[in-house]
Design a protein around this motif. Sequence first.
Motif, PDB file in Angstrom:
ATOM      1  N   ASN A 447     -12.140  18.031  14.936  1.00 28.48           N
ATOM      2  CA  ASN A 447     -11.332  17.289  14.313  1.00 28.48           C
ATOM      3  C   ASN A 447     -11.093  17.756  12.874  1.00 28.48           C
ATOM      4  O   ASN A 447     -12.163  18.122  12.248  1.00 28.48           O
ATOM      5  N   GLY A 448     -10.104  17.464  12.252  1.00 23.54           N
ATOM      6  CA  GLY A 448     -10.068  17.376  10.631  1.00 23.54           C
ATOM      7  C   GLY A 448      -9.889  16.053  10.323  1.00 23.54           C
ATOM      8  O   GLY A 448     -10.311  15.070  11.082  1.00 23.54           O
ATOM      9  N   ASP A 455      -3.404  19.154  10.506  1.00 21.86           N
ATOM     10  CA  ASP A 455      -2.428  19.989  10.717  1.00 21.86           C
ATOM     11  C   ASP A 455      -2.401  21.287  10.036  1.00 21.86           C
ATOM     12  O   ASP A 455      -2.124  22.286  10.819  1.00 21.86           O
ATOM     13  N   LEU A 456      -3.015  21.243   8.839  1.00 24.23           N
ATOM     14  CA  LEU A 456      -3.183  22.589   8.275  1.00 24.23           C
ATOM     15  C   LEU A 456      -4.402  23.458   9.020  1.00 24.23           C
ATOM     16  O   LEU A 456      -4.192  24.780   8.978  1.00 24.23           O
ATOM     17  N   MET A 457      -5.180  22.838   9.512  1.00 25.98           N
ATOM     18  CA  MET A 457      -6.200  23.412  10.227  1.00 25.98           C
ATOM     19  C   MET A 457      -6.046  24.345  11.291  1.00 25.98           C
ATOM     20  O   MET A 457      -6.319  25.420  11.269  1.00 25.98           O
ATOM     21  N   VAL A 458      -4.907  23.660  12.119  1.00 23.53           N
ATOM     22  CA  VAL A 458      -4.376  24.406  13.289  1.00 23.53           C
ATOM     23  C   VAL A 458      -3.497  25.416  13.043  1.00 23.53           C
ATOM     24  O   VAL A 458      -3.232  26.291  13.949  1.00 23.53           O
ATOM     25  N   LYS A 459      -2.791  25.314  11.834  1.00 23.65           N
ATOM     26  CA  LYS A 459      -1.969  26.452  11.497  1.00 23.65           C
ATOM     27  C   LYS A 459      -2.500  27.537  10.497  1.00 23.65           C
ATOM     28  O   LYS A 459      -1.914  28.496  10.312  1.00 23.65           O
ATOM     29  N   THR A 460      -3.545  27.280  10.036  1.00 23.88           N
ATOM     30  CA  THR A 460      -4.269  28.221   9.241  1.00 23.88           C
ATOM     31  C   THR A 460      -5.559  28.874   9.884  1.00 23.88           C
ATOM     32  O   THR A 460      -5.695  29.866  10.678  1.00 23.88           O
ATOM     33  N   PRO A 470      -5.459  24.508  22.588  1.00 21.83           N
ATOM     34  CA  PRO A 470      -4.612  23.374  22.221  1.00 21.83           C
ATOM     35  C   PRO A 470      -5.162  22.057  22.153  1.00 21.83           C
ATOM     36  O   PRO A 470      -5.350  20.997  21.056  1.00 21.83           O
ATOM     37  N   ASP A 471      -5.857  21.713  23.192  1.00 23.53           N
ATOM     38  CA  ASP A 471      -6.274  20.411  23.794  1.00 23.53           C
ATOM     39  C   ASP A 471      -7.642  19.849  22.906  1.00 23.53           C
ATOM     40  O   ASP A 471      -7.952  18.739  22.757  1.00 23.53           O
ATOM     41  N   ARG A 472      -8.157  20.852  22.363  1.00 22.85           N
ATOM     42  CA  ARG A 472      -9.526  20.701  21.774  1.00 22.85           C
ATOM     43  C   ARG A 472      -9.364  19.946  20.275  1.00 22.85           C
ATOM     44  O   ARG A 472     -10.182  19.218  19.610  1.00 22.85           O
ATOM     45  N   PHE A 473      -8.252  20.191  19.682  1.00 24.11           N
ATOM     46  CA  PHE A 473      -8.038  20.106  18.198  1.00 24.11           C
ATOM     47  C   PHE A 473      -7.278  18.582  17.967  1.00 24.11           C
ATOM     48  O   PHE A 473      -6.393  18.312  18.685  1.00 24.11           O
ATOM     49  N   ASN A 474      -7.678  17.982  16.929  1.00 19.65           N
ATOM     50  CA  ASN A 474      -7.483  16.569  16.907  1.00 19.65           C
ATOM     51  C   ASN A 474      -7.659  16.052  15.488  1.00 19.65           C
ATOM     52  O   ASN A 474      -8.353  16.667  14.715  1.00 19.65           O
ATOM     53  N   ASN A 475      -6.972  14.973  15.087  1.00 21.64           N
ATOM     54  CA  ASN A 475      -7.589  14.389  13.771  1.00 21.64           C
ATOM     55  C   ASN A 475      -8.190  13.041  13.790  1.00 21.64           C
ATOM     56  O   ASN A 475      -7.959  12.062  14.891  1.00 21.64           O
ATOM     57  N   LYS A 476      -9.147  12.892  12.881  1.00 24.66           N
ATOM     58  CA  LYS A 476      -9.731  11.465  12.632  1.00 24.66           C
ATOM     59  C   LYS A 476      -9.807  11.216  11.138  1.00 24.66           C
ATOM     60  O   LYS A 476     -10.676  11.790  10.454  1.00 24.66           O
ATOM     61  N   ASP A 817     -12.464   8.626  21.706  1.00 26.90           N
ATOM     62  CA  ASP A 817     -11.631   9.994  21.816  1.00 26.90           C
ATOM     63  C   ASP A 817     -12.448  11.210  22.021  1.00 26.90           C
ATOM     64  O   ASP A 817     -12.057  12.109  22.720  1.00 26.90           O
ATOM     65  N   ILE A 818     -13.646  11.106  21.303  1.00 25.10           N
ATOM     66  CA  ILE A 818     -14.490  12.250  21.517  1.00 25.10           C
ATOM     67  C   ILE A 818     -15.794  12.193  22.017  1.00 25.10           C
ATOM     68  O   ILE A 818     -15.993  13.018  22.966  1.00 25.10           O
ATOM     69  N   TRP A 819     -16.578  11.156  21.689  1.00 25.66           N
ATOM     70  CA  TRP A 819     -17.955  10.996  22.153  1.00 25.66           C
ATOM     71  C   TRP A 819     -18.026  10.322  23.548  1.00 25.66           C
ATOM     72  O   TRP A 819     -18.934  10.507  24.185  1.00 25.66           O
ATOM     73  N   LYS A 820     -16.965   9.551  23.892  1.00 24.31           N
ATOM     74  CA  LYS A 820     -17.098   8.714  25.139  1.00 24.31           C
ATOM     75  C   LYS A 820     -18.198   7.870  25.090  1.00 24.31           C
ATOM     76  O   LYS A 820     -18.954   7.913  26.288  1.00 24.31           O
TER      77      LYS A 820
END
Length: 826
Positions: A447-448, A455-460, A470-476, A817-820
Motif C-alpha cells: 500500500n501507499g 496511484d503514482l506508486m503503481v504508475k512509476t 494488480p490485486d496486490r496494490f492498494n491505498n491506505k 483489508d490487509i491483515w485480516k
Amino acid sequence: MPNTLLTPATGTATAPFEYEQLENSVAALRVSIANRLVYAVGKDLRSATRRDWLFALFHAVRDRMMHKWRETLAVSQDSDAKRVYYLSMEFLTGRALTNALLSVGIYDDAREACTQLGADFDALIDLETDAGLGNGGLGRLAACFLDSMATVGLPGMGYGIRYDFGMFAQKIVDGRQVEEPDYWMVNGNPWEFMRPEFSYEVQFGGRLVQEGDHVRWVDTDDVIATAYDTGVPGHELTSVSTLRLWTARATSGINLDAFNKGDYMRAVEAKNESENVSRVLYPDDSTEHGKELRLRQEYFFVSASLQDILRRYLKSHGSFEQLAEKVAIHLNDTHPALAVPELMRLLVDEYQVEWDAAWALCQRIFSYTNHTLMSEALETWPVDLMGRLLPRHLRIIYDLNARFLAEVHDRFPNENDLLRRVSLIDEHGQRRVRMAYLSVLASHKINGVSALHSDLMVKTIFADFARLWPDRFNNKTNGITPRRWLSQANRPLSALIDARIGTTWRRNLDELKQLRPLADDAEFQSAFRLAKTQNKKRLAERIAQETGIVVSTDSLFDVQIKRMHEYKRQLLNLLHVVTRYQQILAHPNANWVPRTVVFGGKAASAYYMAKLVIKLINDVARVVNHDKRVGDKLKVVFMPNYRVSLAEVIIPAADLSEQISTAGTEASGTGNMKFALNGALTIGTWDGANIEIAENVGLENIFIFGHRTEQVAALRASGYNPRRYYDHNYDLKTTIDRIAEGAFSPEEPNRFHDITRTLLESDYYLLLADYADYIATQQKVDELYRRPNEWARQAILNVAGMGMFSSDRTIREYADDIWKVKPLFQ
C-alpha cells in the motif's frame, strides 16, 4: 481479573489470585504516588527530587495500566487470535506520561494528588524526556498506529530497536546546526520492563556449509538481542498494546586477561563492538562503517523479532500449517525487509520446512507499506556488503530471484528487458539488492499512504510489479491519533469542542462534522479565536524562552516544522520571507498583516545543503528581527531541536500550515493533518494528503498553489530552465540577488553561493517555477487574515472536516483489508 500463578520450575498452575484493584480517586492516587516514591524510587517526601516525583507518578500510572495490559495479552493468547506484528525501525512516541494519564482518565485527579503532596505537576510533566526512538513522519505514524491498535483493540505488537541515543539533539550555535548526543535514557526509563527471558542470538558474518539439500551457517559473530516492553494504552483503556524493543548485548563480557594487564580498551573492545548495534538511531551512513552498522541494525531487530514471533506461535501450535492464519507481519517501509529472507532461513534451515511451503507462507504473512517514490530514497544494499555480513540471506535472495525471474520469463518470454527491470539485484555499476522489490515480491498486499501516492506508486516505481500482480496494490491514507494531537496537545480547543458536541469524538473523529453548523456562529467563532490566542501565548513564551525573540500574538503565526530536506522546500518559504522583507522596506506604510514565520526541523548530519539552509534561515532571522524599520510586521524564528513535545506546543498555535513540497514528492504527510485538526489553514501544493484534506474540508478552505504532478513531469521533460523564471520576475531576481551578494551574511558574502547557484543552474525541486504562484497565494492569505470572522469560519470548517484522518480509521482499514485481524474487545 482472576488469574493463576505459575511455578517457575514447571510452568504449571498453582492457585488463583486477584489483581489488586486500584482506585482512581484523588485520595487513592495520592497514596499510590507516595507509596511508589518510597517503595519503587526509594525516597521520602523530604529527600525527593523532581525526578523522583516524576518516577513515582510514572509508576502510579503504570500500575493502573497493568491489569488491562495483562488482560489484553491473556485474551489474545487464550483465544488463539491472529496477531499483527508491526516492524518499524522508528517509533517516534514522544512523551508517554500525559498520554497515559488521559488514556486512563486520571489527568485532573493526578494533578490534584500531586498538588496535595507538594509536587509541581506541570514541572513534572515538562521534565519527561522525549523518547529518542524516531526522527520523522515514518516513526510518528508508527506511534499513532500503536495508539490506534490499542484503542481499536487489535491483538498485536510493535517491534523495533531500543536505541540508547536518539539521532541527535540539535543546538543552534551562530546560526548553524550543531549535533549533540541525545541520551534520552540518561535518567532511566520507568515506563519499560526488561524481559531477559526473551533473548535471542543474532548471527553475522561466518560462512555457509552445504550438506546435501541443507545449508548450515557457521563460524558467525553473534550478538544477543534482549527484549524491553513498553505498554501503549488505548483511549479509555480499551486495551494496551505492547511495543517490544531490542537492545544488543555481547555474548561475553570483558576480556578479563586484557583488563588485568591494564589494556582496558582492548578488554571492552569486543563488547562495545557488539553493543554498538543498538547504540544510535540513524548512524551517519556517509562512511562504509556507517553503512555496515545500519545494515547490522536492520537485521538485528528483524531476526530477534522473527525468532520471537515463531516462539510465541509454537507455544500453542505443533506445526506451521496455521502460521499464516495466526500471524500477520507488516513491513513499515523497507528497513525491515530482511525479515523476508530471515523468515525463510528460520523455516527452511532451523525447522526444515520445505522451500515451496515456506515461501507460500511468507507470501501470505507479509505486507508492506511504501513511503517514498524518490529513487534515491528506495533502499538498496551492496551485494558485497550483504554477502560478507549476511551470506545466508544473500543466497536466499538469489534463490528467490532466480525462481521469480523464471516465472516472469514463462509469462513474458519475449520481454528480456522486463527481467532486468524487476530483478531483485540491480546489475548496474556496483551490484545492489533492491529491498523495495524484495518487499513487493514477498507481500500479498502493498500500500501507499495517500490516494495520489498510491496511484503514482503503481504508475512509476512499481509499474512492472503492478502489471504482474494488480490485486496486490492498494491505498491506505495515513492518519493521526486525535488523542495526542488534539485532546492532549490542544486542551483549550478540546474543552470548547467537548462543551458543544460532547467527548466521544476522541474515539469517533467523524463526530467533528457536528461543528460545521457552528462555523457561522459568532459566539463560537469568538470562543474558537480565544482558544487559538491561548495557544499562541503559550508558544510565544516558549519562543522567548528558547530563542530570546519576542513575537506578537496578534501576528499571523506561519509555521513549517518538519525534517529539513530539499524536496520539502523550506527554501521556498524563506524566499517568500526575503521577498516580504524587501517589500516592507520598500513600502513601510502599507497595510501589512504582521507575520511570525516559525521554522523547525533537523538536517541529517551529513546533509550539507539542508544544513546550509538552516544557516540561511537563521541569518535572515538575525537581520530581519533586528531591523527596527520592520518591527512586528515580520519576525523569523527557528526553533531548535524539533521533537514531538515541541510540536505539541507549536501546532495548536499555528494559523497557517506550510505544506509546500514539490508535487509528487511527499507521499502523504501527517503534519498537514495535525495542523488542520488544530484549526490552522493550509497553504500547500497538490501533493500527498493535501489533496484529500482539500476534498474533505472544501477546496475553498485551503490555499493550493503551484505546478501539479503531471506539470512537474512535463516541465522536467521539456528541459526545465530556472533562469528563465529568474530573468522574468523582478521580485524573485531581487530576492536571490540579495542572498547571493551577502545581504544576510556581510561577514562572509559568498556563504550561500551554493544555494543560489543550485537554484539558478538546476533547481531540481522547481522552487523558481512555483515561486510566483506561491507569492500570489501568500497575498490571498493576508487578505483572508484581515477578515478575522471569515478566517475563523474557514478554520472551524477545517477542524470539522478532519474526521477521515484519524489513525483509528486507517488501522481498521489495515485490519480488514490487509491483515485480516479482528479486535479482541467489542
